[in-house]
Design a protein around this motif. Structure first.
Motif, PDB file in Angstrom:
ATOM      1  N   ALA A 104      47.436  55.198 111.345  1.00 38.40           N
ATOM      2  CA  ALA A 104      46.967  56.088 110.444  1.00 38.40           C
ATOM      3  C   ALA A 104      47.847  57.262 110.135  1.00 38.40           C
ATOM      4  N   GLU A 105      48.882  57.387 110.987  1.00 37.48           N
ATOM      5  CA  GLU A 105      50.029  58.279 110.537  1.00 37.48           C
ATOM      6  C   GLU A 105      50.672  57.696 109.044  1.00 37.48           C
ATOM      7  N   VAL A 106      50.944  56.442 109.264  1.00 37.48           N
ATOM      8  CA  VAL A 106      51.289  55.819 108.012  1.00 37.48           C
ATOM      9  C   VAL A 106      50.432  55.995 106.694  1.00 37.48           C
ATOM     10  N   VAL A 107      49.116  55.881 107.031  1.00 33.90           N
ATOM     11  CA  VAL A 107      48.240  55.921 105.811  1.00 33.90           C
ATOM     12  C   VAL A 107      48.112  57.263 105.348  1.00 33.90           C
ATOM     13  N   ASP A 108      48.480  58.340 106.197  1.00 35.90           N
ATOM     14  CA  ASP A 108      48.254  59.757 105.942  1.00 35.90           C
ATOM     15  C   ASP A 108      49.838  60.183 105.000  1.00 35.90           C
ATOM     16  N   ALA A 109      51.027  59.531 105.525  1.00 36.75           N
ATOM     17  CA  ALA A 109      52.291  59.556 104.635  1.00 36.75           C
ATOM     18  C   ALA A 109      52.024  58.927 103.443  1.00 36.75           C
ATOM     19  N   SER A 110      51.584  57.863 103.272  1.00 39.09           N
ATOM     20  CA  SER A 110      51.162  57.101 102.225  1.00 39.09           C
ATOM     21  C   SER A 110      50.538  57.939 101.064  1.00 39.09           C
ATOM     22  N   ARG A 111      49.375  58.429 101.443  1.00 38.70           N
ATOM     23  CA  ARG A 111      48.616  59.347 100.426  1.00 38.70           C
ATOM     24  C   ARG A 111      49.422  60.432 100.040  1.00 38.70           C
ATOM     25  N   PHE A 112      50.311  60.997 101.093  1.00 38.96           N
ATOM     26  CA  PHE A 112      51.047  62.246 100.374  1.00 38.96           C
ATOM     27  C   PHE A 112      52.080  61.504  99.360  1.00 38.96           C
ATOM     28  N   LEU A 113      52.683  60.492  99.400  1.00 43.07           N
ATOM     29  CA  LEU A 113      53.568  60.050  98.284  1.00 43.07           C
ATOM     30  C   LEU A 113      52.793  59.269  97.263  1.00 43.07           C
TER      31      LEU A 113
ATOM     32  N   ALA B 224      54.071  66.047  92.665  1.00 41.39           N
ATOM     33  CA  ALA B 224      55.733  66.702  92.802  1.00 41.39           C
ATOM     34  C   ALA B 224      56.445  65.587  93.414  1.00 41.39           C
ATOM     35  N   ILE B 225      55.959  64.704  94.138  1.00 41.70           N
ATOM     36  CA  ILE B 225      56.832  63.811  94.901  1.00 41.70           C
ATOM     37  C   ILE B 225      57.242  62.624  94.236  1.00 41.70           C
ATOM     38  N   ASN B 226      58.539  62.428  93.958  1.00 44.84           N
ATOM     39  CA  ASN B 226      59.237  61.234  93.043  1.00 44.84           C
ATOM     40  C   ASN B 226      60.507  60.773  93.705  1.00 44.84           C
ATOM     41  N   GLY B 227      60.694  59.625  93.563  1.00 47.63           N
ATOM     42  CA  GLY B 227      62.224  59.052  94.134  1.00 47.63           C
ATOM     43  C   GLY B 227      62.425  59.227  95.381  1.00 47.63           C
ATOM     44  N   ILE B 228      61.466  59.551  96.389  1.00 51.46           N
ATOM     45  CA  ILE B 228      61.768  59.805  97.483  1.00 51.46           C
ATOM     46  C   ILE B 228      61.674  58.397  98.463  1.00 51.46           C
ATOM     47  N   ASN B 229      62.660  58.328  99.654  1.00 53.88           N
ATOM     48  CA  ASN B 229      62.598  57.295 100.417  1.00 53.88           C
ATOM     49  C   ASN B 229      62.352  58.023 101.762  1.00 53.88           C
TER      50      ASN B 229
ATOM     51  N   ALA C 190      59.286  56.779  84.265  1.00 49.23           N
ATOM     52  CA  ALA C 190      58.686  57.871  83.955  1.00 49.23           C
ATOM     53  C   ALA C 190      58.014  58.199  82.969  1.00 49.23           C
ATOM     54  N   PRO C 191      56.824  58.975  83.067  1.00 56.71           N
ATOM     55  CA  PRO C 191      56.681  59.936  84.068  1.00 56.71           C
ATOM     56  C   PRO C 191      55.945  59.305  85.334  1.00 56.71           C
ATOM     57  N   THR C 192      55.641  57.864  85.473  1.00 54.73           N
ATOM     58  CA  THR C 192      54.969  57.300  86.568  1.00 54.73           C
ATOM     59  C   THR C 192      55.916  57.870  87.911  1.00 54.73           C
ATOM     60  N   ARG C 193      55.349  57.979  88.869  1.00 55.68           N
ATOM     61  CA  ARG C 193      55.850  58.343  89.843  1.00 55.68           C
ATOM     62  C   ARG C 193      56.399  57.200  90.875  1.00 55.68           C
ATOM     63  N   VAL C 194      57.526  56.997  91.467  1.00 63.48           N
ATOM     64  CA  VAL C 194      57.609  55.833  92.565  1.00 63.48           C
ATOM     65  C   VAL C 194      58.242  56.363  93.608  1.00 63.48           C
ATOM     66  N   ASN C 195      57.992  55.831  94.996  1.00 57.34           N
ATOM     67  CA  ASN C 195      58.526  56.367  96.201  1.00 57.34           C
ATOM     68  C   ASN C 195      58.451  55.125  97.154  1.00 57.34           C
ATOM     69  N   ALA C 196      59.124  55.342  98.363  1.00 58.50           N
ATOM     70  CA  ALA C 196      59.218  54.325  99.277  1.00 58.50           C
ATOM     71  C   ALA C 196      58.907  54.943 100.594  1.00 58.50           C
ATOM     72  N   LEU C 197      58.301  53.967 101.564  1.00 55.29           N
ATOM     73  CA  LEU C 197      58.036  54.551 102.779  1.00 55.29           C
ATOM     74  C   LEU C 197      58.744  53.421 103.780  1.00 55.29           C
ATOM     75  N   HIS C 198      59.606  54.138 104.534  1.00 55.81           N
ATOM     76  CA  HIS C 198      60.018  53.187 105.635  1.00 55.81           C
ATOM     77  C   HIS C 198      59.827  53.566 107.130  1.00 55.81           C
TER      78      HIS C 198
ATOM     79  N   SER D 137      51.006  56.227  90.196  1.00 57.87           N
ATOM     80  CA  SER D 137      52.054  56.130  91.241  1.00 57.87           C
ATOM     81  C   SER D 137      52.249  54.821  92.037  1.00 57.87           C
ATOM     82  N   ILE D 138      53.405  54.686  92.190  1.00 53.96           N
ATOM     83  CA  ILE D 138      53.798  53.324  92.923  1.00 53.96           C
ATOM     84  C   ILE D 138      54.460  53.617  94.397  1.00 53.96           C
ATOM     85  N   LEU D 139      54.083  53.121  95.371  1.00 57.47           N
ATOM     86  CA  LEU D 139      54.588  53.181  96.650  1.00 57.47           C
ATOM     87  C   LEU D 139      55.013  51.717  97.155  1.00 57.47           C
ATOM     88  N   ILE D 140      56.342  51.657  97.486  1.00 54.57           N
ATOM     89  CA  ILE D 140      56.868  50.623  97.809  1.00 54.57           C
ATOM     90  C   ILE D 140      57.185  50.637  99.435  1.00 54.57           C
TER      91      ILE D 140
END
Ligand SMILES: NC(=O)c1ccc[n+]([C@@H]2O[C@H](COP(=O)([O-])OP(=O)(O)OC[C@H]3O[C@@H](n4cnc5c(N)ncnc54)[C@H](OP(=O)(O)O)[C@@H]3O)[C@@H](O)[C@H]2O)c1
Length: 233
Positions: A204-213, A218-223, A162-170, A124-127
């Motif tokens: 710590a909350e950003v780390v937690d959200a990053s781990r989720f993404l 099942a999480i893919n294509g989420i900003n 695909a099938p690699t998942r990619v998400n972003a955190l803002h 998975s990739i997180l941007i």
């Protein structure tokens, strides 16, 4: 037990470093990057565990393939690097705009291009983007633009990789991050007053959200805005 390397581009400071520390503490192989080789190596030693460092400058995208040689078997790729910028359309600094657009859009994409052959089917990739995408402020012209670009980048990468998942955190302003923890009290209080949770987002909350993404299969294509409800205001 998950395996494979966790690569954090921009892992020498702030949110990227916090995430690198989490995965190092969990016993994972971690690669962090910064621009200066010896400073990045010192940071990797501080993080500890099985952490190693690479030096690269995203503003020089033609160099990235060489810099990333030797990084293989990537489980999680995190793109968190930023070089802070203030720019406005009335006082437009073209050189600064080119630098940030190159760093955040071309540089991030080139890192993914170079490492794509080393991703596994369940990687998975997180941007990292930022809430300036939706809530501009004076001087955020390039920042708002590149964070909007991150949203588009996620959508095309989901299809192309695909099938690699990619998400972003803002994130909204992360109150205890090195960038903001020493802000003037009046500014801090004004930001808290505009946040429905009554407090600023924490690292710590950003780390937690990053781990989720990164980890939820099942999480893919989420900003994902991580903002304490700021966008509802
Ligand atoms: N902190 C917040 O409140 C906040 C809010 C919204 C969005 N964000 C986003 O979250 C991400 C992390 O922010 P942060 O505040 O944690 O960042 P930070 O503390 O300023 O750290 C920036 C990182 O990027 C690296 N870097 C800077 N310029 C680079 C370049 N040209 N090429 C490669 N690496 C470079 C730095 O490494 P060296 O200095 O060692 O080279 C460092 O590791 C960013 O994408 C930012 O836009 C943060």
């Amino acid at each position: 037990m998950a395996s494979g390397t966790v690569v954090v581009v921009g892992g020498t400071r702030g949110l990227g470093r916090e995430l690198a520390q989490h995965y190092a503490d969990a016993g994972r192989d971690v690669v962090i990057t910064g621009r200066d080789e010896s400073a990045a190596a010192a940071c990797a030693r501080e993080i500890g565990g099985s952490t190693r460092a690479l030096a690269l400058d995203l503003a020089n995208p033609h160099e990235l393939a060489d810099r990333l040689a030797g990084v293989e078997d990537v489980q999680h790729l995190v793109l968190a690097a930023i070089d802070r910028d203030s720019n406005s359309v009335r006082a437009y600094d073209i050189a600064a705009a080119l630098r940030l657009v190159t760093l955040k859009l071309v540089g991030y994409t080139e890192v993914i291009h170079v490492l794509a052959p080393h991703l596994q089917a369940d990687s998975s990739i997180l941007i990292f983007g930022g809430l300036a995408r939706d809530r501009p402020y004076p001087g955020s012209t390039t920042v708002t633009t590149v964070n909007g670009g991150v949203t588009g980048l996620v959508r095309t990468l989901v299809i192309e990789l695909a099938p690699t998942r990619v998400n972003a955190l803002h994130p909204a302003i992360v109150g205890d991050s090195p960038q903001w923890r020493d802000m003037p009290k009046e500014r801090f209080d004004a930001l808290v007053a505009r946040t429905p949770t009554g407090k600023l987002v924490t690292m710590a909350e950003v780390v937690d959200a990053s781990r989720f993404l990164l980890e939820n299969a099942a999480i893919n294509g989420i900003n994902l805005p991580v903002d304490g409800g700021w966008l509802c205001m």
